[in-house]
Design a protein around this motif. Structure first.
Motif, PDB file in Angstrom:
ATOM      1  N   THR A 157     -39.545  14.096  22.137  1.00 29.33           N
ATOM      2  CA  THR A 157     -40.580  14.393  23.106  1.00 29.33           C
ATOM      3  C   THR A 157     -41.430  13.149  23.291  1.00 29.33           C
ATOM      4  O   THR A 157     -41.892  12.564  22.320  1.00 29.33           O
ATOM      5  N   ILE A 167     -39.725  15.842  28.023  1.00 27.06           N
ATOM      6  CA  ILE A 167     -38.941  16.408  26.924  1.00 27.06           C
ATOM      7  C   ILE A 167     -37.457  16.292  27.257  1.00 27.06           C
ATOM      8  O   ILE A 167     -37.059  16.430  28.415  1.00 27.06           O
ATOM      9  N   LEU A 169     -33.803  17.807  27.178  1.00 34.54           N
ATOM     10  CA  LEU A 169     -33.172  19.112  27.073  1.00 34.54           C
ATOM     11  C   LEU A 169     -32.193  19.145  25.906  1.00 34.54           C
ATOM     12  O   LEU A 169     -31.518  18.158  25.597  1.00 34.54           O
ATOM     13  N   ILE A 175     -35.299  24.137  26.410  1.00 34.90           N
ATOM     14  CA  ILE A 175     -36.385  23.499  25.682  1.00 34.90           C
ATOM     15  C   ILE A 175     -37.078  24.572  24.858  1.00 34.90           C
ATOM     16  O   ILE A 175     -36.952  25.767  25.134  1.00 34.90           O
TER      17      ILE A 175
END
Length: 244
Positions: A157, A167, A169, A175
């Protein structure tokens, strides 16, 4: 490393407005601003909060030279056109009415009014659509990436403001946010996405600004939120031969 910028109440507003632009149009390659303390105080010897925010997204923050207002002159000239338009409108009684007037001006300026500074006096929207769009920057990972990414493994992240994050995946295209799994798109596994939290709204977009999902924060106890499509891999399309 230069010290961090002192707290400036204008910075949070600048970041909030920038995040709205990113959500609408995607992550830019560069951010041009003046040298104000709320925007980019790098020439004053410290890193501003806005610069740190966009740098985590991979954006290069640049400034004009001090005492050279012509660098941002086009933007300043735009303000003059906006103010002239507002002077001809009824005096707004509220911020909501003023925002409606500004929105109406944006529509006229970008889609209806020929621009004398553009070839053929086309509208700004026509020039924008005719210009190739640069690829969004790719933020540097804060840890080395592994070749395989298990569905339940922690993912990288990029830290930004509380309202917006980038973020990666998971392998199954999901997520995990506040102990809730959100399914985004299995075919985008491993892609970076923009996650925006605005009150109870959860918005996930790709780096080009295209919204992938938009949900209201689920009730307590809910651990999984789907994307509205059946679980599992999408069936492969079967080519159909033309009839003879």
């Amino acid at each position: 490393m230069p010290p961090s910028a002192p707290v400036d109440p204008r910075v949070r507003l600048a970041i909030r407005l920038l995040d709205k632009g990113i959500a609408a149009h995607g992550v830019p390659q560069r951010l041009l601003s003046d040298n104000g303390s709320a925007l980019n105080p790098g020439r004053r010897g410290y890193v501003g909060q806005l610069v740190a925010h966009v740098s985590r997204l991979g954006v290069e923050a640049i400034t004009g030279k001090p005492y050279k207002p012509t660098t941002q002159g086009k933007n300043e000239r735009f303000h003059q056109t906006l103010f002239r338009y507002l002077d001809k409108q009824p005096l707004a009684d509220s911020l909501e009415q003023l925002q409606s007037q500004v929105d109406a001006f944006d529509l006229i300026y970008n889609t209806e009014r020929p621009h004398q500074g553009l070839p053929g006096r086309v509208t700004p929207e026509a020039a924008w659509l005719a210009t190739p769009k640069a690829d969004p920057p790719r933020p540097k990972p804060d840890r080395p990436r592994s070749r395989t990414l298990p569905a339940e493994a922690p993912v990288r992240t990029v830290p930004t403001e509380d309202t917006l994050r980038v973020i990666k995946l998971r392998e199954n295209g999901s997520i995990r946010l506040h102990r809730v799994t959100y399914m985004i798109d299995g075919q985008r596994a491993g892609d970076d996405v923009i996650v925006i939290e605005d009150g109870d709204a959860i918005i996930v977009a790709d780096l080009d600004g295209t919204i992938l999902i938009e949900h209201t924060r689920p009730a307590p106890g809910v651990k999984y939120v789907g994307n509205g499509r059946p679980r599992g891999r999408r069936p492969k399309s079967i080519p159909v031969s033309p009839m003879s």
